[in-house]
Design a protein around this motif. Structure first.
Motif, PDB file in Angstrom:
ATOM      1  N   GLN A   1       0.110  11.497 -10.553  1.00  9.95           N
ATOM      2  CA  GLN A   1      -0.619  12.762 -10.499  1.00  9.95           C
ATOM      3  C   GLN A   1       0.299  13.945 -10.798  1.00  9.95           C
ATOM      4  O   GLN A   1      -0.125  14.919 -11.423  1.00  9.95           O
TER       5      GLN A   1
ATOM      6  N   LYS B   1       1.053   6.352  -7.140  1.00 11.46           N
ATOM      7  CA  LYS B   1      -0.141   7.091  -7.557  1.00 11.46           C
ATOM      8  C   LYS B   1       0.143   8.595  -7.530  1.00 11.46           C
ATOM      9  O   LYS B   1      -0.253   9.320  -8.440  1.00 11.46           O
ATOM     10  N   ARG B   2       0.827   9.042  -6.489  1.00 12.72           N
ATOM     11  CA  ARG B   2       1.154  10.471  -6.395  1.00 12.72           C
ATOM     12  C   ARG B   2       2.079  10.887  -7.531  1.00 12.72           C
ATOM     13  O   ARG B   2       1.916  11.961  -8.115  1.00 12.72           O
TER      14      ARG B   2
ATOM     15  N   PRO C   1       0.802  -1.232   0.000  1.00 10.51           N
ATOM     16  CA  PRO C   1       0.000   0.000   0.000  1.00 10.51           C
ATOM     17  C   PRO C   1       0.834   1.280   0.000  1.00 10.51           C
ATOM     18  O   PRO C   1       0.472   2.256  -0.654  1.00 10.51           O
ATOM     19  N   LYS C   2       1.919   1.280   0.740  1.00  4.89           N
ATOM     20  CA  LYS C   2       2.771   2.480   0.790  1.00  4.89           C
ATOM     21  C   LYS C   2       3.361   2.775  -0.578  1.00  4.89           C
ATOM     22  O   LYS C   2       3.342   3.918  -1.049  1.00  4.89           O
ATOM     23  N   THR C   3       3.860   1.743  -1.240  1.00  5.35           N
ATOM     24  CA  THR C   3       4.425   1.910  -2.579  1.00  5.35           C
ATOM     25  C   THR C   3       3.349   2.365  -3.554  1.00  5.35           C
ATOM     26  O   THR C   3       3.578   3.272  -4.360  1.00  5.35           O
ATOM     27  N   ALA C   4       2.189   1.762  -3.468  1.00  5.55           N
ATOM     28  CA  ALA C   4       1.085   2.120  -4.376  1.00  5.55           C
ATOM     29  C   ALA C   4       0.692   3.590  -4.217  1.00  5.55           C
ATOM     30  O   ALA C   4       0.446   4.278  -5.212  1.00  5.55           O
ATOM     31  N   ARG C   5       0.644   4.063  -2.975  1.00  7.37           N
ATOM     32  CA  ARG C   5       0.306   5.476  -2.729  1.00  7.37           C
ATOM     33  C   ARG C   5       1.337   6.401  -3.356  1.00  7.37           C
ATOM     34  O   ARG C   5       0.985   7.403  -3.992  1.00  7.37           O
ATOM     35  N   MET C   6       2.613   6.077  -3.175  1.00  3.50           N
ATOM     36  CA  MET C   6       3.663   6.930  -3.733  1.00  3.50           C
ATOM     37  C   MET C   6       3.633   6.906  -5.264  1.00  3.50           C
ATOM     38  O   MET C   6       3.797   7.947  -5.907  1.00  3.50           O
TER      39      MET C   6
END
Length: 104
Positions: free
Chosen positions: A75, A71-72, A64-69
């Motif tokens: 963006q 995704k950012r 999840p941490k990697t996925a959030r980064m």
């Protein structure tokens, strides 16, 4: 060298600084993914099972941490492509090249 990096970062847009910071945090994961891609390809060429390698690769994507980064980063990328600061893309490109050679 460190002073040069600090002065370079100060000259960049906030989006470029954030992009470079996230990219630096993701570098170990990206290196591992690159290594696994090579191993998977080599296993396929040698007609060996790549199942365990694919599982390890998928596990990296599920973090999840990697996925959030990641995704950012996705963006920020369109904003950076339209950036008025000509140094933004050059600095990011330099960082990518350096990261690539550190992974080798």
């Amino acid at each position: 060298m460190k002073a040069l990096l600090v002065s370079l970062l100060l000259a960049l847009s906030p989006e470029a600084r954030e992009f470079m910071d996230i990219t630096a945090k993701l570098e170990p994961v990206q290196c591992e993914k690159r290594k696994l891609r090579r191993e998977i390809t080599l296993a396929e060429v040698e007609k060996k099972s790549a199942r365990d390698l694919r599982k390890r690769f998928a596990a990296l994507d599920r973090d999840p941490k990697t996925a959030r980064m990641e995704k950012r980063l996705a963006q920020l990328e369109p904003r950076l492509l339209k950036s008025a600061d000509p140094e933004d893309l050059a600095a990011i490109d330099r960082q990518r090249v350096e990261a690539f050679y550190r992974c080798e």
